[in-house]
Design an enzyme around this catalytic site. Sequence first.
Site, PDB file in Angstrom:
ATOM      1  N   HIS A  18     -19.210 -19.182   3.155  1.00 37.39           N
ATOM      2  CA  HIS A  18     -18.409 -17.958   3.434  1.00 37.39           C
ATOM      3  C   HIS A  18     -17.664 -18.409   4.602  1.00 37.39           C
ATOM      4  CE1 HIS A  18     -21.736 -15.193   2.080  1.00 37.39           C
ATOM      5  NE2 HIS A  18     -20.792 -14.971   1.365  1.00 37.39           N
ATOM      6  N   LYS A  42     -26.668  -2.950  -4.081  1.00 37.55           N
ATOM      7  CA  LYS A  42     -27.598  -3.743  -3.541  1.00 37.55           C
ATOM      8  C   LYS A  42     -28.620  -3.252  -2.423  1.00 37.55           C
ATOM      9  CE  LYS A  42     -24.317  -7.685  -4.226  1.00 37.55           C
ATOM     10  NZ  LYS A  42     -23.956  -8.870  -3.540  1.00 37.55           N
ATOM     11  N   ARG A  91     -17.003 -19.866  -6.829  1.00 37.58           N
ATOM     12  CA  ARG A  91     -17.682 -20.832  -6.565  1.00 37.58           C
ATOM     13  C   ARG A  91     -17.756 -21.757  -7.937  1.00 37.58           C
ATOM     14  NH1 ARG A  91     -22.526 -17.387  -4.467  1.00 37.58           N
ATOM     15  NH2 ARG A  91     -22.030 -16.579  -6.668  1.00 37.58           N
ATOM     16  N   SER A 129     -25.685 -16.411  -0.861  1.00 38.08           N
ATOM     17  CA  SER A 129     -26.852 -15.702   0.129  1.00 38.08           C
ATOM     18  C   SER A 129     -28.222 -15.562  -0.509  1.00 38.08           C
ATOM     19  CB  SER A 129     -26.285 -14.330   0.587  1.00 38.08           C
ATOM     20  OG  SER A 129     -25.000 -14.647   1.233  1.00 38.08           O
TER      21      SER A 129
END
Length: 171
Positions: A18, A42, A91, A129
């Site tokens: 990040h 979440k 990514r 994460s």
Amino acid sequence: MAKVAVYPGSFDPVTTGHLDIIRRTSNIFDEVIVAVFVNPNKNPLFTREERVEMLEEVLKDFNNVMVDDFAGLLTEYLKEQDGDVIVRGLRAVSDFESEFQMASMNKKLAPEIETLFMMTNTKYAYLSSSAVKEVASFGGCIEELVPEYVIDKLIKRLKKEDKMVTEEDRN
């Protein structure tokens, strides 16, 4: 007129991947807002306030970066902040499909707002994460995966939430 980029995410916790996206974005835009998104789908490990605080601490030396939080539609948040661009890190190719879908929806909701996809540095391509939390929960080394400031906070939270795997659990 200043160009304002918004980099939204859950940042639970913020990773060095990040930070790489934030650093590179801050070199391109006049102002960058790192926006902690409150996602009702979440169940974050850290509270919104804790995530904002961690980001503020690790980004304190960035002159053109501010940290905020929001709930609701990202396009509405950008309009409130006079934002021009949504920044999303990619990514791998697998990220592209869902990010493209979100970008297309955002374009439908607010045609004036652009989305910029920024490829991660290849040394962070594996980093998320979720992966950091999993490695930490098994006692793995997370140095270089998250800022130093985050390491102790993450370990303490995992222990408090009883999410650390102990030697007894492994046997």
